[in-house]
Design a protein around this motif. Structure first.
Motif, PDB file in Angstrom:
ATOM      1  N   ILE A 202      35.826 -12.888 106.587  1.00 35.66           N
ATOM      2  CA  ILE A 202      35.094 -11.643 105.969  1.00 35.66           C
ATOM      3  C   ILE A 202      35.624 -10.127 106.486  1.00 35.66           C
ATOM      4  N   LEU A 203      35.849  -9.969 107.826  1.00 33.03           N
ATOM      5  CA  LEU A 203      36.204  -8.982 108.498  1.00 33.03           C
ATOM      6  C   LEU A 203      37.657  -8.504 107.893  1.00 33.03           C
ATOM      7  N   GLY A 204      38.420  -9.684 107.930  1.00 34.22           N
ATOM      8  CA  GLY A 204      39.941  -9.243 107.452  1.00 34.22           C
ATOM      9  C   GLY A 204      39.920  -8.769 105.607  1.00 34.22           C
ATOM     10  N   ILE A 205      39.197  -9.326 104.984  1.00 31.88           N
ATOM     11  CA  ILE A 205      39.112  -8.710 103.531  1.00 31.88           C
ATOM     12  C   ILE A 205      38.388  -7.630 103.675  1.00 31.88           C
ATOM     13  N   ALA A 206      37.557  -7.211 104.157  1.00 30.13           N
ATOM     14  CA  ALA A 206      36.813  -5.675 104.346  1.00 30.13           C
ATOM     15  C   ALA A 206      37.819  -4.753 104.826  1.00 30.13           C
ATOM     16  N   ARG A 207      38.470  -5.189 105.754  1.00 30.31           N
ATOM     17  CA  ARG A 207      39.881  -4.052 106.322  1.00 30.31           C
ATOM     18  C   ARG A 207      40.753  -3.971 105.350  1.00 30.31           C
ATOM     19  N   GLY A 208      41.136  -5.078 104.645  1.00 27.78           N
ATOM     20  CA  GLY A 208      42.249  -4.876 103.598  1.00 27.78           C
ATOM     21  C   GLY A 208      41.732  -3.898 102.458  1.00 27.78           C
ATOM     22  N   LEU A 209      40.476  -4.097 102.115  1.00 25.35           N
ATOM     23  CA  LEU A 209      39.877  -3.271 101.061  1.00 25.35           C
ATOM     24  C   LEU A 209      39.627  -1.859 101.463  1.00 25.35           C
ATOM     25  N   LEU A 210      39.388  -1.559 102.705  1.00 27.04           N
ATOM     26  CA  LEU A 210      39.259  -0.257 103.277  1.00 27.04           C
ATOM     27  C   LEU A 210      40.586   0.554 103.366  1.00 27.04           C
ATOM     28  N   TYR A 211      41.645  -0.374 103.706  1.00 26.97           N
ATOM     29  CA  TYR A 211      42.996   0.400 103.712  1.00 26.97           C
ATOM     30  C   TYR A 211      43.070   0.676 102.112  1.00 26.97           C
ATOM     31  N   LEU A 212      42.885  -0.277 101.136  1.00 22.10           N
ATOM     32  CA  LEU A 212      43.267  -0.038  99.701  1.00 22.10           C
ATOM     33  C   LEU A 212      42.708   1.528  99.341  1.00 22.10           C
ATOM     34  N   HIS A 213      41.303   1.400  99.805  1.00 22.22           N
ATOM     35  CA  HIS A 213      40.368   2.684  99.153  1.00 22.22           C
ATOM     36  C   HIS A 213      40.421   3.742 100.106  1.00 22.22           C
ATOM     37  N   GLU A 214      40.865   3.719 101.358  1.00 20.63           N
ATOM     38  CA  GLU A 214      40.705   5.027 102.174  1.00 20.63           C
ATOM     39  C   GLU A 214      41.686   5.198 102.939  1.00 20.63           C
ATOM     40  N   ASP A 215      42.577   4.305 103.502  1.00 16.01           N
ATOM     41  CA  ASP A 215      43.516   4.542 104.422  1.00 16.01           C
ATOM     42  C   ASP A 215      45.011   4.449 104.075  1.00 16.01           C
ATOM     43  N   SER A 216      45.220   4.068 102.847  1.00 19.63           N
ATOM     44  CA  SER A 216      46.631   3.997 102.585  1.00 19.63           C
ATOM     45  C   SER A 216      47.343   5.415 101.900  1.00 19.63           C
ATOM     46  N   LEU A 217      48.222   5.669 101.479  1.00 21.88           N
ATOM     47  CA  LEU A 217      48.668   6.776 100.978  1.00 21.88           C
ATOM     48  C   LEU A 217      48.377   7.067  99.461  1.00 21.88           C
ATOM     49  N   LEU A 218      47.896   5.714  98.792  1.00 27.21           N
ATOM     50  CA  LEU A 218      47.490   5.852  97.462  1.00 27.21           C
ATOM     51  C   LEU A 218      45.887   5.287  97.623  1.00 27.21           C
ATOM     52  N   LYS A 219      45.115   5.751  96.700  1.00 32.68           N
ATOM     53  CA  LYS A 219      43.668   5.294  96.522  1.00 32.68           C
ATOM     54  C   LYS A 219      43.750   3.955  95.451  1.00 32.68           C
TER      55      LYS A 219
END
Length: 420
Positions: A202-219
């Protein structure tokens, strides 16, 4: 002499009595033969014309098909200048034993997926674009361009791609434990998911989505987050896969209205299913559904609806407000789960599946709520009832995903909007 003269007279009389051919009778015979020959000539001419037209049509379609194929290949050529390695077809064919059936892991909307081993011993998973899939060309490029720029421990890693002849291939890291749904919903593997592993996933999926939405160069909006699109490595670390449906947000846009709805209806946010509007909150809704499935060990589908008379979301809400949340938990967990963690996860899931997207938390808040026991959680509101939704007929969709299918490594699905 007199006798000869009589014979001549007799002969002339015989000739006079003989039937004479007239010009009119000759003309009638000619007309009769001409009229019988005319249909034959017309039939032959018609056959020749039809055959010629069919041949011209075939040539035209053949040229058009080749032109489209060439244009698609040319459009993918610039990928060679990116950071993603281009692999040659020969080495991939050798790694997969020429795409043999023995190496086939399964098949999704994108096409078949094969297991392979490179000459150095590294194992790979190869997605092979189906030549019959028109949508797959666009999604192939979309996935290549996206994943080549995204690197995170909870995202599946793309090793390279291949564009040669008529082949379009994506080469991924091979994840031996395959997809999350093969553990959640397959009775033979369910016992391997204890509470500690589920919470870690659960935590891993949440962190992966957080990266996609906010932490990567792309949204990036994934748009098709579900159990079969979460892969597990040999240490049961979750990795989000299948970016064929993903979209990049440009500028400061918070939501997009599209006339083409794709994804899986059981995980689809109500505003997206009804109006084609998607945003980061659409992924948050899908995460909430997935979180409920991990807690309950049940799929949010038709079988659950038949058994309980309502969707997993509605059932979880009913148990929550009646203070019977313990009945939602997977019986295989028995009493081995940490109660505080489990109730917090359920609370977060219900916050994520609220009908109004403005009421749903973003992924940064979701991660914080999951890891911090001190953070107060607001009360959730009732989730949507999908039975009352009507999907507008003008929204197009892609390939239907069967309710029963082979769970594959890195599979891509393109799904019709259809209640499950």
């Amino acid at each position: 002499m007199v006798v000869m003269h009589k014979d001549v007279i007799f002969y002339r009389r015989r000739l006079g009595n003989a039937p004479q051919s007239t010009p009119s009778s000759d003309k009638g015979g000619e007309n009769k033969s001409s009229s019988s020959a005319m249909p034959i000539m017309v039939s032959i001419l018609a056959v020749v014309i039809v055959c010629t037209c069919l041949y011209c049509l075939y040539c035209w379609r053949w040229r058009k098909r080749n032109a489209v194929r060439k244009a698609q290949q040319n459009s993918l050529r610039p990928l060679s200048s990116s950071d993603l390695p281009l692999m040659d077809l020969t080495s991939i064919q050798a790694a997969t034993n020429n795409f043999s059936k023995a190496n086939k892991l399964g098949e999704g909307g994108f096409g078949p997926v094969y297991r392979g081993a490179l000459s150095g011993g590294a194992e790979i998973a190869v997605k092979r674009l189906s030549t019959k899939s028109r949508q797959g060309n666009m999604e192939f490029r979309n996935e290549v361009e996206l994943i080549a720029k995204l690197q995170h421990r909870n995202l599946v890693r793309l090793l390279g791609c291949c564009v040669e002849k008529d082949e379009k291939l994506l080469i991924y890291e091979y994840l031996p434990n395959r997809s999350l749904d093969s553990f959640l919903f397959a009775s033979s593997n369910q016992t391997q998911l204890d509470w500690k592993r589920r919470h870690h996933i659960i935590l891993g999926i949440a962190r992966g989505l957080l990266y996609l939405h906010e932490d990567s160069l792309l949204k990036v909006i994934h748009r098709d987050l579900k159990a079969s699109n979460v892969l597990l490595d040999n240490k049961m670390n979750p990795k989000i896969s299948d970016f064929g449906m993903a979209k990049i947000f440009e500028g400061e846009d918070d939501e997009v209205n599209t006339g083409r709805v794709v994804g899986t209806f059981g995980y689809m946010a109500p505003e997206y299913a009804r109006e084609g509007i998607f945003s980061v909150k659409s992924d948050v809704f899908s995460f909430g559904v997935l979180l409920l499935e991990i807690l309950s060990g049940q799929r949010n589908g038709g079988c659950y609806l038949q058994k309980h008379g309502q969707s997993l979301l509605q059932h979880a809400w009913q148990l929550w407000i009646e203070d019977r949340a313990v009945e939602l938990m997977d019986p295989l967990l028995e009493n081995s789960y940490a109660t505080n963690e489990a109730w917090r996860c359920l609370h977060v899931a219900l916050l994520c599946v609220q009908e109004n997207p403005d009421d749903r938390p973003n992924m940064s808040i979701v991660v914080l709520m999951l890891i911090s026991e001190q953070m107060p959680l607001p009360p959730p509101t009732e989730p949507p009832n999908f039975a009352r939704f009507t999907i507008s007929s003008d929204m197009s969709s892609t390939t239907k995903t069967n309710s029963i299918k082979t769970h594959t490594v890195n599979e891509i699905t393109m799904t019709l909007i259809e209640p499950r």
